[in-house]
Write a protein that holds these residues in place. Structure first.
Motif, PDB file in Angstrom:
ATOM      1  N   VAL A 173       2.491  15.572   2.778  1.00  0.00           N
ATOM      2  CA  VAL A 173       1.545  16.695   2.733  1.00  0.00           C
ATOM      3  C   VAL A 173       0.721  16.800   4.016  1.00  0.00           C
ATOM      4  CG1 VAL A 173       1.381  16.901   0.230  1.00  0.00           C
ATOM      5  CG2 VAL A 173      -0.234  15.431   1.430  1.00  0.00           C
ATOM      6  N   ASN A 174       0.349  15.678   4.587  1.00  0.00           N
ATOM      7  CA  ASN A 174      -0.427  15.755   5.824  1.00  0.00           C
ATOM      8  C   ASN A 174       0.386  15.374   7.057  1.00  0.00           C
ATOM      9  OD1 ASN A 174      -3.154  16.675   5.235  1.00  0.00           O
ATOM     10  ND2 ASN A 174      -3.209  14.914   3.863  1.00  0.00           N
TER      11      ASN A 174
ATOM     12  N   ASN B 248       0.784  -1.231   0.000  1.00  0.00           N
ATOM     13  CA  ASN B 248       0.000   0.000   0.000  1.00  0.00           C
ATOM     14  C   ASN B 248       0.820   1.287   0.000  1.00  0.00           C
ATOM     15  OD1 ASN B 248       0.739   0.507   2.703  1.00  0.00           O
ATOM     16  ND2 ASN B 248      -1.027  -0.571   3.503  1.00  0.00           N
ATOM     17  N   CYS B 249       2.095   1.232   0.414  1.00  0.00           N
ATOM     18  CA  CYS B 249       2.822   2.508   0.537  1.00  0.00           C
ATOM     19  C   CYS B 249       3.300   3.015  -0.814  1.00  0.00           C
ATOM     20  CB  CYS B 249       3.996   2.377   1.501  1.00  0.00           C
ATOM     21  SG  CYS B 249       5.432   1.510   0.836  1.00  0.00           S
ATOM     22  N   ARG B 250       3.517   2.120  -1.751  1.00  0.00           N
ATOM     23  CA  ARG B 250       3.918   2.434  -3.130  1.00  0.00           C
ATOM     24  C   ARG B 250       5.317   3.047  -3.211  1.00  0.00           C
ATOM     25  NH1 ARG B 250       0.614  -0.990  -4.891  1.00  0.00           N
ATOM     26  NH2 ARG B 250       0.803  -0.247  -7.020  1.00  0.00           N
TER      27      ARG B 250
ATOM     28  N   ILE C 234       1.526   7.014   8.644  1.00  0.00           N
ATOM     29  CA  ILE C 234       1.449   6.966   7.179  1.00  0.00           C
ATOM     30  C   ILE C 234       0.598   5.786   6.716  1.00  0.00           C
ATOM     31  CG2 ILE C 234       3.631   8.183   6.846  1.00  0.00           C
ATOM     32  CD1 ILE C 234       4.837   5.368   6.166  1.00  0.00           C
TER      33      ILE C 234
ATOM     34  N   LEU D 154       7.950   1.228  -5.804  1.00  0.00           N
ATOM     35  CA  LEU D 154       7.648   1.148  -7.237  1.00  0.00           C
ATOM     36  C   LEU D 154       8.942   1.139  -8.047  1.00  0.00           C
ATOM     37  CD1 LEU D 154       4.636   3.618  -7.562  1.00  0.00           C
ATOM     38  CD2 LEU D 154       4.569   1.178  -8.046  1.00  0.00           C
TER      39      LEU D 154
ATOM     40  N   GLU E 298       6.317  13.062  -1.548  1.00  0.00           N
ATOM     41  CA  GLU E 298       5.565  14.312  -1.450  1.00  0.00           C
ATOM     42  C   GLU E 298       4.194  14.044  -0.823  1.00  0.00           C
ATOM     43  OE1 GLU E 298       4.442  16.245  -5.196  1.00  0.00           O
ATOM     44  OE2 GLU E 298       4.901  18.157  -4.233  1.00  0.00           O
ATOM     45  N   PHE E 299       3.545  12.982  -1.287  1.00  0.00           N
ATOM     46  CA  PHE E 299       2.211  12.651  -0.763  1.00  0.00           C
ATOM     47  C   PHE E 299       2.266  12.311   0.728  1.00  0.00           C
ATOM     48  CE2 PHE E 299       0.931  11.346  -5.266  1.00  0.00           C
ATOM     49  CZ  PHE E 299       0.253  12.529  -5.470  1.00  0.00           C
ATOM     50  N   LEU E 300       3.307  11.567   1.108  1.00  0.00           N
ATOM     51  CA  LEU E 300       3.383  11.163   2.521  1.00  0.00           C
ATOM     52  C   LEU E 300       3.596  12.367   3.431  1.00  0.00           C
ATOM     53  CD1 LEU E 300       5.469   7.881   2.361  1.00  0.00           C
ATOM     54  CD2 LEU E 300       3.057   8.111   2.943  1.00  0.00           C
TER      55      LEU E 300
ATOM     56  N   GLY F  82       7.027  11.413  -5.986  1.00  0.00           N
ATOM     57  CA  GLY F  82       5.579  11.548  -5.789  1.00  0.00           C
ATOM     58  C   GLY F  82       5.138  10.980  -4.465  1.00  0.00           C
ATOM     59  N   VAL F  83       5.570   9.767  -4.168  1.00  0.00           N
ATOM     60  CA  VAL F  83       5.123   9.127  -2.925  1.00  0.00           C
ATOM     61  C   VAL F  83       5.631   9.917  -1.721  1.00  0.00           C
ATOM     62  CG1 VAL F  83       5.299   7.058  -1.500  1.00  0.00           C
ATOM     63  CG2 VAL F  83       4.891   6.840  -3.949  1.00  0.00           C
TER      64      VAL F  83
ATOM     65  N   ARG G  32      11.984  15.358  -3.213  1.00  0.00           N
ATOM     66  CA  ARG G  32      12.321  16.473  -4.103  1.00  0.00           C
ATOM     67  C   ARG G  32      13.098  17.554  -3.357  1.00  0.00           C
ATOM     68  NH1 ARG G  32       7.114  16.273  -6.282  1.00  0.00           N
ATOM     69  NH2 ARG G  32       7.119  15.439  -8.374  1.00  0.00           N
TER      70      ARG G  32
ATOM     71  N   ASP H  63      10.789   9.477 -10.303  1.00  0.00           N
ATOM     72  CA  ASP H  63       9.572  10.295 -10.270  1.00  0.00           C
ATOM     73  C   ASP H  63       8.529   9.678  -9.337  1.00  0.00           C
ATOM     74  OD1 ASP H  63       8.088  12.570 -11.367  1.00  0.00           O
ATOM     75  OD2 ASP H  63       6.748  11.005 -12.117  1.00  0.00           O
ATOM     76  N   CYS H  64       8.422   8.359  -9.371  1.00  0.00           N
ATOM     77  CA  CYS H  64       7.478   7.676  -8.470  1.00  0.00           C
ATOM     78  C   CYS H  64       7.830   7.971  -7.011  1.00  0.00           C
ATOM     79  CB  CYS H  64       7.515   6.165  -8.683  1.00  0.00           C
ATOM     80  SG  CYS H  64       6.764   5.625 -10.217  1.00  0.00           S
TER      81      CYS H  64
END
Lengths: 454, 573
Positions: free
Chosen positions: B122-123, B52-54, B178, B57, B118-120, B115-116, B148, B111-112
């Protein structure tokens, strides 16, 4: 009354005056005769009919039902389960509801034929939690069918037994994803499963071989078996055999459902003829062709080039055929055949904000990109419509969507990303203008305030 | 293409490098084989895969085959044509297969990860300065390595519950979580107590306990260990010390004969926490909560820190000489051995017992087994006492036999290691009838009746080896120094032995015992403390396997199959 351009197969009796969908009404019109005949034949023959009929899955993925059934391992000694996916909840889609409410016995007959063909001993209808009326109708219809020996033990004296259970979901969009549905049916959170290692046909419900088909697909099975697979396949076009029920909504004069022979007509016919056209003085801005998760198609798009079969075409958006693959040439998909029309008064940022809110709310929260990306997208578009849009938001939205698409366990990641990608691809300038307009308005307001203070 | 050798391995290609790996593992583990880390949060080698954490990838490619003939499709240069999937795939869920390719450092993979990460974040509250996980946090590490480096998030973060008390030992900060579900899966799959779960959905998903329950399992702190971020923290360790100041030392849990491998974390002579150390033959990556509390004995108030002779303070050397003076002339000596002592200590005690002709007694400490990492024998080294020849049968429930012998006048001097005689069935009168020498770490009411008290060191202050229920010899090392001036148990027993043998008294380390132990034929032949591998060595129990041990089953031990796995000769009764 059906529109003259419709060809009603599944809904042939649905809107007939006086037809209630009762057992008596259904059998009076030849109902359950197909099951009666099918159950005397070999299951393999029925499977062959469905394979020949090339019924593409009407839930939206368009995978041929016959091929899906073919994934069942004939040597498995585990029980096979058949599940009818009645969790219809894609915004804009309301075709399964008609089939359940107006002709429940057709679905039961389609299911029992499918159950017999796949060797199922226990079948489920997983119905969306909010459709309590539909659940009650199905339960009553199943009782009636059971009383008439069409469901349950030794069906019609054939020696074949299969029970049918209606299971109500708790109202979550992700339960329509087939493995999420299976988890939910097992009593767990509807977290879609990892595929691979195995797909439901190998290990599904209770880790047993399982077939999950959409309501409309299972109803089509009834007609495919009735007509014979090859005969059925003559209806429509090769990439879209049989009929499709299109749910039409949005800025048209006559929204509703239209059952159309595959590929026989175009989106122009659907919007301007069957749908009664746009309201006075409005022009078409675009439409979402296959349920809200599919990418928006803009009025000025054209496709010049070859189709898969080699035919040269020059299509505007009105020329897209009402089949399974036509929308693909416009960078979208016909999905669940739910067309949402937007005229030139549409606020595209507001429209996307609405979609983002839905997909953020319905993300199950399992995978990082979909869970966090969907809510972030929602927060951005909500900030935009609240008056705080920035010019860079358009590209940020697109970039976030790109970070979600294709990187999640189930297709909800695509459902989150595609609307954003579609809207930004087609309406990027509008999004930027939106921000500039707000900036101007803010500046004007500030000037006013400053002037007032001075 | 490299040849595949045998049937148990396959060749996979990681960033174009061929790697031969065993069948049945996943690509993330294959990468580990060549020392490449694929970043991951939810994957844990001892738990089920949820993907689920991705974070893991990668790009995966398979050698293409002709659908009709099944023949491999080749490139013009004869190499197999590779079909790269259209989407990135997770390495944790991809079993290795012959010829499979994996790119771990392409633009898409980077890039993956961007993305992951950054998503982790944000909150995430980004409260590292006040977070206990800082310094050993996968979010920090991967953000540095794969992020990034800046955020594009300007919206409001989701508020979630803070400082939720999940149980007696674990506290939860939901904002840091997370949602990798490691803790949920651990509780389901290892202790089998399905007490944790998520409520709500999407980004508002929240970890919580089942209504009316709390996370009170004796394994709850493992969730803190495997939490990759600072969401779950130990109430004991919370806010006590920055982890980068701590130094871990390999040790063995003395709670039971399981002998869970541990790391003990200390700074400047003070222990702050104990965590499990992976040993797939013993405890995987887990340990009990109760075992983590044992370090508190080091600073306990009732710690014995001064030797006493007849109630008068003495130096350790004086106390030992007094002990020698008691033992040497007596012909009615008894030793009370301890299964808490190390193999080395037991060896020297055996020598002392041999020399003095002492009667040997020992007390067992048995309890309920939990089937995982707490076995019925609540001491770490019963097998050691048997294999060193200190004891020839299992310890008795109590010391009443010794009491009877004292009453009959057969005993006048007792050298008692660790045990508390009054708690083992002896009376004060019986203790007072003899010259009682007690070597122990902590005070007991019996001490006031003892002739000589020899303070000893805890397991955290000495080095040595234990033999667990699987007859696995495992070593532990001193983490912190003992109280000033005290000698180790080993030093005391070895010195006492030397005094009795009229030999020289010198500094003794575990390997001095091993020089002698390993010289004798038997299970210890050829072994050395220094070179004993950190995962231990399985010894041949020989005849000793036949004792009626109380352990039935634990995580990696099952009594019947253990016996069945031994060579037939040793198990024949």
């Amino acid at each position: 009354m059906p529109h003259p351009k419709e060809r009603r197969l599944l809904l042939s009796h649905a809107d007939e005056p006086g037809y209630t969908g009762s057992y008596e009404d259904y059998t009076a019109r030849g109902g359950y005769k197909t099951l009666e005949a099918a159950i005397r034949r070999e299951p393999a023959e029925i499977k062959k009919e469905v394979l020949d009929a090339n019924i593409r899955g009407r839930g939206g993925a368009l995978f041929p039902a016959g091929r899906k059934w073919g994934f069942l391992d004939p040597n498995s000694d585990k029980p096979v389960y058949l599940i009818c996916n009645a969790d219809e909840s894609e915004p804009g889609t309301f075709k399964d509801r008609q089939l359940i409410h107006k002709d429940p016995h057709q679905l039961i007959e389609g299911m029992m034929i499918s159950a017999y063909a796949t060797g199922t001993k226990l079948a489920f209808i997983y119905i969306r939690g909010e459709m309590f009326g539909g659940a009650r109708i199905l339960e009553e219809a199943i009782e009636k069918a059971r009383a008439n020996n069409l469901v349950g033990e030794n069906i019609l004296g054939s020696g074949y037994s299969c029970d049918l259970i209606v299971h109500r979901g708790a109202g979550s969009y992700i339960c329509g994803e087939e493995t999420g549905l299976i988890e939910s049916l097992e009593g767990k959170r509807p977290y879609p499963r990892l595929k691979p290692p195995f797909f439901p046909a190998a290990k599904g419900l209770y880790m047993c071989p399982t077939i999950v088909n959409n309501v409309e697909t299972l109803c089509q099975v009834k007609h495919a078996v009735e007509l014979g697979g090859k005969e059925y396949a003559k209806i429509g076009v090769p990439n879209c055999t049989g009929t499709r029920i299109w749910s039409l909504s949005g800025h048209v004069n006559n929204p509703g459902y239209f059952e159309v022979e595959g590929g026989a007509y175009t989106f122009g016919d659907l919007i301007y003829d069957m749908g009664g056209g746009l309201r006075e003085g409005r022009s078409l801005l675009g439409f979402i062709p296959g349920g809200s998760s599919t990418k928006v198609i803009k009025y000025d798009q054209r496709y010049r080039g070859k189709l898969q079969d080699g035919t040269e075409v020059d299509w505007g958006v009105e020329d897209i055929p009402l089949d399974c693959d036509g929308c693909n040439y416009f960078g979208s998909s016909s999905g669940s055949a739910a067309v949402m029309v937007m005229d030139d008064t549409t606020d595209v940022v507001m429209a996307l904000a609405n979609l983002n809110a839905f997909y953020a709310h319905e993300s199950c929260g399992q995978c990082t990109p979909c869970r966090e990306g969907s809510l972030w997208l929602k927060k951005i578009t909500h900030r935009m419509i609240a008056g705080e849009a920035r010019e860079e938001d358009a590209d940020l939205l697109k970039s976030i969507a790109d970070q979600v698409e294709g990187r999640t366990i189930c297709a909800h990641g695509e459902a989150v990303a595609w609307p954003v990608q579609g809207f930004i691809l087609r309406f990027r300038d509008e999004f930027i203008d939106y921000a500039r307009r707000q900036a101007r308005e803010r500046a004007a307001r500030e000037q006013e305030t400053t002037a007032a203070v001075a | 293409m490299a040849e595949t050798n045998g049937s148990d391995t396959v060749t996979v290609y990681i960033d174009d490098e061929p790697v031969v790996v065993p069948k049945g593992i996943t690509m993330i583990e294959a990468a580990e084989h060549v020392g490449k880390e694929i970043p991951h949060y939810c994957y844990h080698q001892k738990l089920s895969v949820v993907g689920n954490c991705r974070m893991c990838l990668v790009e995966l490619g398979w050698p293409m085959k002709d659908r009709a003939t099944g023949e491999p499709i080749l490139e013009e240069d004869g190499s197999p044509k590779i079909g790269w999937g259209g989407k990135p795939g997770i390495a944790c869920n991809q079993p290795v297969a012959e010829g499979i390719r994996m790119r771990t450092d392409s633009d898409l993979v980077r890039d993956c990860r961007h993305g992951v990460m950054e998503f982790l974040l944000v909150n995430h509250p980004l409260d590292c300065p006040i977070c206990d996980q800082a310094g050993e946090c996968k979010l920090q590490e991967y953000a540095t390595e794969y992020g990034r480096g800046y955020s594009r998030f300007i919206e409001e973060k989701n508020p979630k519950p803070k400082r939720t008390v999940l149980g007696p030992r674990v506290i939860l900060d939901d904002e840091r979580c997370i949602l990798c579900s490691r803790c949920v899966r651990f509780m389901q799959e290892i202790p089998g107590d399905d007490v944790l779960g998520f409520i709500d959905h999407g980004s508002y998903s929240t970890l919580t306990c089942y209504p009316g329950r709390e996370l009170d399992s004796n394994y709850s702190l493992n969730t803190v260990d495997i939490c990759p971020v600072g969401a779950l923290t130990s109430r004991d360790f919370r806010f006590q010390m920055r982890v980068w100041f701590l130094k871990p030392v390999d040790s063995i849990c003395t709670e039971s004969s399981v002998g869970a491998n541990t790391q003990v974390w200390a700074r400047e002579g003070k222990i702050y926490r104990i965590t499990p150390r992976q040993n797939d033959a013993v405890n995987d990556t887990w340990m009990t909560d109760s075992g983590r509390d044992l370090y508190k004995q080091v600073e306990a108030e009732d710690r014995l820190t001064t030797p006493f002779v007849r109630g008068i303070e003495a130096t350790p050397v004086q106390a030992l000489r007094e002990t020698e003076r008691l033992l040497r002339p007596s012909e009615r000596v008894a030793v009370v051995a301890s299964t808490h002592s190390s193999v080395e200590e037991q060896y020297f005690l055996r020598r002392i017992a041999d020399r003095t002709g002492a009667q040997r007694y020992a007390v067992r400490h048995w309890g309920e087994e939990d089937g995982l990492l707490l076995s019925a024998d609540r001491t770490p080294n019963t097998r050691g006492a048997l294999l060193t020849g200190l004891l020839d049968e299992l310890p008795k429930p109590d010391l009443r036999e010794l009491g009877a012998a004292i009453d009959r006048g057969e005993i006048d001097t007792v050298l008692c290691i660790h045990e508390d005689p009054l708690a083992c069935g002896l009376t004060v009168e019986q203790v007072r009838k003899v010259a009682w020498v007690r070597m122990a770490t902590h005070a007991s009411p019996a001490d006031e009746h003892a002739f000589i008290a020899l303070p000893s060191l805890t397991v955290f202050e000495r080095s040595g080896t234990f033999i667990n229920q699987q007859f696995r010899l495992q070593k532990f090392r001193a983490v912190v120094p003992g109280p000033a001036g005290l000698l180790t148990d080993l030093q005391q027993l070895a010195s006492l032995n030397s005094l009795l043998e009229d030999g020289p008294v010198a500094s003794v380390q575990p390997d001095h015992a091993w020089k002698e132990l390993s010289a004798e034929p038997g299970p210890f032949a050829g072994l050395r403390f220094r070179t004993l591998p950190s995962e231990g060595v399985a010894l041949d129990p020989g005849e000793h396997a036949r004792h009626p041990f109380p352990e039935r089953q634990s995580l990696k031990y099952e009594a019947d199959s253990f016996l069945a796995s031994l060579p037939a000769a040793t198990t024949a009764s």
